[in-house]
Design a protein around this motif. Structure first.
Motif, PDB file in Angstrom:
ATOM      1  N   THR A  41       1.141  -1.216  -0.485  1.00 35.70           N
ATOM      2  CA  THR A  41      -0.002   0.110  -0.168  1.00 35.70           C
ATOM      3  C   THR A  41       1.566   1.399   0.463  1.00 35.70           C
ATOM      4  O   THR A  41       0.445   2.286  -0.915  1.00 35.70           O
ATOM      5  N   TYR A  44       2.494   2.412  -3.875  1.00 35.33           N
ATOM      6  CA  TYR A  44       1.429   2.246  -4.531  1.00 35.33           C
ATOM      7  C   TYR A  44       1.408   3.492  -4.219  1.00 35.33           C
ATOM      8  O   TYR A  44       1.033   4.657  -4.762  1.00 35.33           O
ATOM      9  N   PHE A  45       1.262   4.202  -2.656  1.00 32.21           N
ATOM     10  CA  PHE A  45       1.149   5.304  -2.630  1.00 32.21           C
ATOM     11  C   PHE A  45       1.701   6.346  -3.318  1.00 32.21           C
ATOM     12  O   PHE A  45       1.530   7.788  -3.725  1.00 32.21           O
ATOM     13  N   SER A  48       2.086   7.087  -6.700  1.00 32.87           N
ATOM     14  CA  SER A  48       1.147   7.847  -6.812  1.00 32.87           C
ATOM     15  C   SER A  48       1.020   8.872  -6.328  1.00 32.87           C
ATOM     16  O   SER A  48       1.120  10.149  -7.919  1.00 32.87           O
ATOM     17  N   TRP A  52       2.376  12.163  -9.181  1.00 31.17           N
ATOM     18  CA  TRP A  52       1.396  13.600  -9.021  1.00 31.17           C
ATOM     19  C   TRP A  52       2.365  15.121  -9.070  1.00 31.17           C
ATOM     20  O   TRP A  52       1.982  15.864  -9.881  1.00 31.17           O
ATOM     21  N   GLU A  96      -4.700  -1.279  -2.555  1.00 30.58           N
ATOM     22  CA  GLU A  96      -5.286   0.226  -3.208  1.00 30.58           C
ATOM     23  C   GLU A  96      -4.174   0.840  -4.198  1.00 30.58           C
ATOM     24  O   GLU A  96      -3.058   0.302  -3.374  1.00 30.58           O
ATOM     25  N   HIS A  98      -3.785   3.132  -6.154  1.00 30.04           N
ATOM     26  CA  HIS A  98      -3.642   4.209  -6.272  1.00 30.04           C
ATOM     27  C   HIS A  98      -4.162   5.441  -5.926  1.00 30.04           C
ATOM     28  O   HIS A  98      -4.974   5.345  -5.074  1.00 30.04           O
ATOM     29  N   SER A  99      -3.367   6.476  -5.741  1.00 29.17           N
ATOM     30  CA  SER A  99      -4.646   7.728  -4.372  1.00 29.17           C
ATOM     31  C   SER A  99      -4.356   9.052  -5.880  1.00 29.17           C
ATOM     32  O   SER A  99      -3.381   9.155  -6.516  1.00 29.17           O
ATOM     33  N   ASP A 100      -5.470   9.623  -5.079  1.00 30.09           N
ATOM     34  CA  ASP A 100      -5.138  10.870  -6.455  1.00 30.09           C
ATOM     35  C   ASP A 100      -5.232  12.444  -4.910  1.00 30.09           C
ATOM     36  O   ASP A 100      -5.005  11.931  -3.583  1.00 30.09           O
ATOM     37  N   PHE A 101      -4.549  13.209  -4.955  1.00 30.65           N
ATOM     38  CA  PHE A 101      -3.808  14.095  -4.183  1.00 30.65           C
ATOM     39  C   PHE A 101      -3.946  15.651  -4.958  1.00 30.65           C
ATOM     40  O   PHE A 101      -4.144  15.894  -6.600  1.00 30.65           O
ATOM     41  N   ILE A 107       0.440  15.437   0.598  1.00 30.90           N
ATOM     42  CA  ILE A 107       0.806  14.420   0.372  1.00 30.90           C
ATOM     43  C   ILE A 107       2.044  13.933   1.843  1.00 30.90           C
ATOM     44  O   ILE A 107       1.716  12.728   1.916  1.00 30.90           O
ATOM     45  N   ARG A 110      -0.110  12.873   4.511  1.00 33.45           N
ATOM     46  CA  ARG A 110      -1.092  11.246   4.388  1.00 33.45           C
ATOM     47  C   ARG A 110      -0.273  10.643   4.652  1.00 33.45           C
ATOM     48  O   ARG A 110       0.060   9.105   5.118  1.00 33.45           O
TER      49      ARG A 110
END
Length: 181
Positions: A41, A44-45, A48, A52, A96, A98-101, A107, A110
């Motif tokens: 996790t 992948y965070f 992403s 970004w 998961e 993918h993460s959106d920022f 970032i 989180r």
């Protein structure tokens, strides 16, 4: 059949007199499998986050988070190797990917939460395993140390964000240069 540590001590030799290999207890395997999921996790965070940042023009932050991505993948692989070394075929949990920022400070905030939560899980798991699986407790020492360092690093970044106006892009670019470059 492969036996757990406690079962192997009491089990007779089978298979033409060959001793059966010992495996970790189900509790140890469960905890380590959960941590593998957490490390993926985080992997992948940060992946992403790197993407970004690269797309938003934060090239130094993108490189910083790309390195974090590699570190988290190495942690997941180390946990898997430990299981394999104890005769357990690891199962990689679904996570998961993918993460959106919305911005760089988000970032970092989180990431701090992610690292602190993972620190707490390694401590909790270590406490649970101390009496029943000292080898795995010892193995997790490295992860407790890694997480302590990560929490401190992101805590420092959060503290540094307090020194700037996060709504001003020039301040964020200076922050990126100073702390992530």
């Amino acid at each position: 059949m492969i036996k757990s540590i406690n079962e192997a001590a009491a089990a007779p030799n089978l298979n033409n007199g060959l001793k059966q290999p010992v495996v970790l207890s189900g509790d140890s395997v469960k905890l380590l499998t959960e941590r593998i999921g957490d490390e993926y996790t985080a992997h992948y965070f940060y992946n992403s986050a790197a993407n970004w940042c690269a797309g938003a023009g934060y090239k130094k932050a993108a490189a910083f988070f790309t390195q974090e991505t590699a570190n988290e993948l190495a942690h997941a692989q180390k946990l898997q190797k430990y299981l394999v070394d104890w005769n357990v075929l690891p199962v990689i949990p679904k996570v998961e990917t993918h993460s959106d920022f919305g911005n760089l400070p988000e970032i970092i905030e989180r990431a701090y939460k992610l690292e602190f939560d993972l620190y707490q899980m390694y401590v909790k798991n270590s406490q649970a395993l101390f009496a029943s699986d000292l080898a795995t407790f010892d193995f997790l020492q490295e992860f407790r140390t890694i997480q302590t360092e990560s929490v401190a690093e992101y805590s420092d970044l959060l503290n540094a964000l307090q020194l700037i106006d996060i709504d001003k892009r020039l301040d964020l670019l200076h922050f990126e240069e100073l702390y992530l470059g």
